[in-house]
Design a protein around this motif. Sequence first.
Motif: not given
Length: 723
Positions: A335-341, A458-463
Amino acid sequence: MAGLAVLGSVTSRSTDREVAAVGSMLEALNRRGPDGRAVVRDSSAVLGFTRLALVAPQDGDQPFVSADGQIVLMANGEVYNHRELAASLPGVRLRTESDCEILLHLYEAKGLGFLDDVCGMFALVIHDRRRDEIVFARDRFGIKPMYHAVSDGRLVFASELKAIARSGRVDMRFDWEAALHNRQLAAEPSLARNRLDSFVTGVHATPAATIERVDLRSGAMTSRRYWELPDFSGADGDLDRDFVAEYRELVEASVADCATADADVGLLLSGGLDSAAVAAFAARAGKSFTAFSALTPGTLMNGDAAAAQRIAGSLGVDLRLVALPPRRRPAAEEWVQLLAGTETPFCGPEQWFKHNLYIEAKRTNPALKAMLLGQAADEFNGGYATAIAQAEDWTMFEQALHGMGENTRLLRDGRLAAWQGSAGSYLRSVSEGDGALHYADFVRTKYEDIQQYNNWHEDRVAAMHGVEARVPFLDHRIVELLGRIPRARHAELLWDKAIARQAFEGLLPEGLAHRPKISFYRGVGEGLVQQMTLAMLTGDGRALLERALDSVGGKEHLRPDAVVSAVDRAVAGDRGVDVDLLMRLVNMALLDGIVASGFAEYELDPPAYPVEEPAVVRSDLEENRHALLLGLLGGGDTLVRTAPAVDFARADGEVTLVIVDGVIEYTVDADERWIVELLQHALKPVAPADLADAVAGPGREQVERQIDELIAGGLLRCLEVLR
C-alpha cells in the motif's frame, strides 16, 4: 508519454550540480519514459526528458530545437490533429514523424496563442532563449501532470512530485492545511469552488488550460488561460440541432485518434456504457487491442463483469477478465508503494484494483504502452444526475442542485447556523429557482474534480507500469458541444446521460446502452471492498495504521484514540463509520512521512511482472455466478455470518421485519420466510453450502442466489475477507 524535469536559475548560471540534479529527477521519472533520455544544459536552465515511445519510435526523440537554436521544447502527451496543424503553417517542414514537433513551430509562428487550435493531451515546457524565460502549459482538462516550485531564486519543474523531491531544492512537506480544506477529499456535497492542490507545501500544480511564464532574469511569473469551460447554462443554443448525431461523430473521431499509436494499445472495459462505446468504436476502426476487466464480488453481482464479457464477445475482442478477490488485500508495504506512486491521499480500492489490472496487462503483453479508458464522460453529459439526492427526473435534479447552491452560499458567507430556522432558511435566495445556473456551477465542480482526482490517479497508476492513459471523452470539442445544449433540451438530452444512450444505442448489444450507471466498486459489493480496506488497516499487526499514527503529521493532526476506535467499530459491523473518509485520513498521515522522506522508499525502476498465470476467468459469469463468488471470497474456506447490524421483529403472524441499524429495511411475507431463516441460521459462522442445505427454500439455485445477494448487500459478512 514522457517525464519532464527542469531546473531554472534566476539571475545566475546553471551549474554541473544542477545537471546532476536533473539526472536524479529523471531517475524518479524512469517509469514514465523508459525508452529514451536526454539532458540539455543552457546558461540559465537545465532541461531533462524521458520518453515512452508511442508515436514515431525511430525519430521522435526530444527535446525539439528551432532551426536558429533559440527555442527548446519538450512535451509529454499527444497532439491528435498534428497533420492538420502542420498543413496550416505554409513553409514549415517537419524534421520528425513525432506528433509533438508541431508545437515548436506553432510557438514560433503564434507565440502564446500557439495552443488555441491544438487537440490532444499534453504538458509542455519551452525554454525561450531569446527572452530567457521558461514557458510551461497544460492541456484543457489537465490530463497530463505538471508541478513547479520556486525556491531561492530557482525554478523547479517536473511531471511528478517525486521528481521535485529528487531535485534537492524543495523542503518537501505534506500540506495538511490544503488537504483538510479540500472539498472533494472531505466528500462535501456543495458547489464550492476548489483550488487545484498538489498537497505539498510550496509546490504548485499548473491548472488545466493554462500557460505560465517565468522570467529567468527577474523571477517574475505570469499566468494566462487559453481556454474556458463552457458555462453549461443553456442560455444560447440551437433548439433544432441534432446534438445526438454530432456527439456520436465526435466521440467516434476522438476514439480513433486516441487508439492511434506505433505501439500496442489496450482497453480497460468496465462493462459500463462509456468504456463499451470506446471498445466498439475502436473495433469498428479496425484497431487491434486486448481488453481488461476486473472480476470482483461487486462487478460479478452488479452485472458489470457479465456486461463486459458480453460486449467483448459481440465485438470479437480478446477479454482478460482478471479475478481480484477482496481477500487479496495489499500488505502494508504494497500500500505504501501504491500511495507513493499515485502521490495522492485519494488513493483507495479503485486504484488498487486498477493497479492489479495493469500488472496483468503488462504480464500478458510487455509491449503494451497505451490504455484506452471510458473516464470523464459522466461529468459533462449528465451522468451524475440520477445520483444527486436520488433524483427521479431533471426537475428534481435541478431542485437538489439549488439546495446545494444555497448551502454553499450560506456556508461561504458564514451565516448558515445563525440564520437557519426549524422550517428552513430565513433568508431569501438570490437565485431562487434558477436550476440551470446551479447546473453550470455543478459542471464546473466536476471540471475541477477530474483534475484533482480522475486524471491524476489514472495518469499515475498507468505510468507506474510504463503505460499512457488515454481518455477519448476529454476532447474539448465534445465538451463544447455538450455545453451548447439549450436549457429547453437539458431534460431530454442530459437526464441520466440520455445523449450518450441515444448516440450509442445501435452500437452495442441490445439493452446495454440503457444499463444504469454503476460505480467501479460502489453499490452492490461495496461492503466487501470496505472489509478489504479494514483488513488492510488491521492486518500485519496493524502495521499500516500504526505507521500512519506515528508519523509527525499524524501525531499533530489526528486523534489516535478516535481513529482506532472508528476502525474497531467498523470491523465490529458499525455501518455508520465512513471507511473511505477514514482511509483518506490514514493516507494523509502516511503521505506525511513519504513526502518528508523525499519518496525514498518508492521503487524507481519498473516492476518485474510475475510469469505465473493469474486468476483469469473464461467461464460464463451468469451460469457460474455462485461458484465464482465463493471462489473470490475464499473458496472452501469461506464462512459467513449475519452482520451485527441485522435484527428481526414479527409484525404479525404473516410478516417478518428485517431491521438494519435500527431501521426497518425489509418486510418479508410468509412465502419468503425462508430468507429470514437464512439470516437467522447464520447468526453463528457457517459455510455457504451448509447454509443452503439448512433452509427449505424454493430450490437450491434460488437459495444460492439469495445467499449471493445477501453477501453482496452486506447482510451476510464474509469472515475470510476480514482475516
